[in-house]
Design a protein around this motif. Sequence first.
Motif: not given
Ligand code: MG
Length: 561
Positions: A66, A63-64, A37-38
């Motif tokens: 969000t 990776f999103l 993630g981040w």
């Molecule tokens: Mg993320």
Amino acid sequence: RGGPENLPILTDHLDTFDNPAKEQLRRKPHLVVLGSGWGAVGMLGNLDKNDYDVTVISPTNYFLFTPMLPSAAVGTLELKSLMESIRHIVRRVNGHYLEASAEKVLFSEKLIKVRVKGSGQEFYVPYDKLVIAVGSTANTHGVKGLQYSNQLKIAEDAMEIRRKIVTNLETACLPTTSDEERKKLLSFVICGAGPTGVEMAAEIFDLMNEDLTRSFPKILRQEISIHIIQSRSHILNTYDKTISEFAMGRFEHDQIDLLTNSRVREILPDQVIFDQKNSDGTLETKSVPFGLCLWSTGVAQNPLAQQVVKDLSAYQKNKRAIETDAQLRVLGAPLGDVYAIGDCSTVRTELAEHCSDYVRKYIIGSQSPQFVKSRHIITDDDIKHVDLTYFELKQLCNQISQQNPLAAGPLGLVEELIPKYDAEKRGRLTFDQVKLLMKEVDSKVTSLPATAQRANQQGKYMGKKLSKLRKSSTTLSINDIVDGDIDNAIARPFKYKHLGSLAYIGNSAVFDLPGYSFVGGLIAVYLWRSIYFAQSVSFRTRVLLFMDWLNRGIFGRDILT
Ligand code: MG
Ligand code: FAD
Ligand code: MG
Ligand code: MG
Ligand code: MG
């Protein structure tokens, strides 16, 4: 095989020998990153390649982005525009990726116990340096029936919400659907009015008003209702008050049903039961039927983070996050082996606990005649007997804030607190009084927010520091390293810089930037976010996003999938 449970130990990755760049890295220190993630991606983007043999372990292979997930959930944006393959990101540092979950960290063996998603098989991955960036999970608040609600955390969640909205709309149009049933299908209930809940409500509202009537019977518009259930009296309560009020006014105008001072008690298959506090303080149990219920009431601790805290319970005192020092090192793990960043972590300042160290350092560096004589022989007893003037205290606090940027705010206001601890009005504080003062400062340090902004900053910090650590291992002299603390010798402690928050509320955005707050248009939202996004991910996703916006501008939302 090996370790306490005699599981297989990973020695070489499948892609090591068919790739000369990776084979060369085999003998470099093993850096393992948990999460994609981040935090993790911020770190990978700032690590110099060829410093470490990097392995990323995460059950999600993308990776999103969000912050724009609510838009994807209603079809304003395509989900794939918000996703970036983790393999693509890992490739830059010639690293490896394993789609699996970390279950436990064996700190003394330097092994991570990993479980494969589907089969449940387990193995160990050895590390020299470990960065934990596993994020958080949704807070359940112990409410029953959450299986009937939807969450919005990963890409699949957005897809499911989108599918459900379309199915409900289509069902609402069937001749077999009764009036009552139709109203229920078109009722959206959002539990929790943080940024995610508020943006979801705004996105649904826009969808219904802007695009729905183009392809669905106009009559549906009259039957749609949006409800927000919020436990406090305000929405967006982590934001500035003007913003919170603006958002509430906006929702009132849009006829979004705001149910404040309300606590969800239970979720049934088609209705939410909640207790609302009346103005006279009495509780009233109410219910609201739904076709779609979103659960977005905040974050709770990830299972791996829980396990880490439990295993290091002698040092870890926070029940909600892994505690680190100012250099983001996990407290209780061997110094410099394990770091934690992002939502799963928190920085502990511990000023009171380390008070004697700080006072010692202050005395050593002090020009004050009181200390100059004793500079080289400072016993614990000397420290217990210090008697600091207000001026010296201020100097001490300045020095402490250099090492604890997160405590800098409260330390800057310490002047007002000093007289309170100077019980006899002597114009000085004894060591014990200083310690009490630091305890109060500790309690005033606000914890870092669980945001992409923070995770990203910590990731960047870690990436840069880890590369620096590799390069400095040959150049540092023994005198540079005090108490074996290499991190402190080469890098400043992590410093958080608040760049502001932003929420999208029905075709306008509210910004909460340091120093001022304002309201802007939709373009501003996308601009602000895409700049942020561009920094974190690739050109490909920027192009995709741009095409989405163009597409939406011309053809409206794509709600058909
Ligand atoms: Mg993320
Ligand atoms: P995450 O980004 O959540 O990453 C955690 C990673 O760890 C995931 O890849 C996960 O699969 C992986 N993982 C989990 N368990 C394990 C395990 N056992 N082993 C290995 N890997 C594991 N923040 C903002 O600043 N601005 C916004 O506008 C904003 N909007 C948001 C909207 C939504 C809908 C959501 C859900 C969040 C939003 N946030 C926003 C919050 C932001 O996404 C989080 O604060 C941020 O993702 C935290 O980063 P992280 O790296 O700590 O965790
Ligand atoms: Mg992460
Ligand atoms: Mg995230
Ligand atoms: Mg994290």
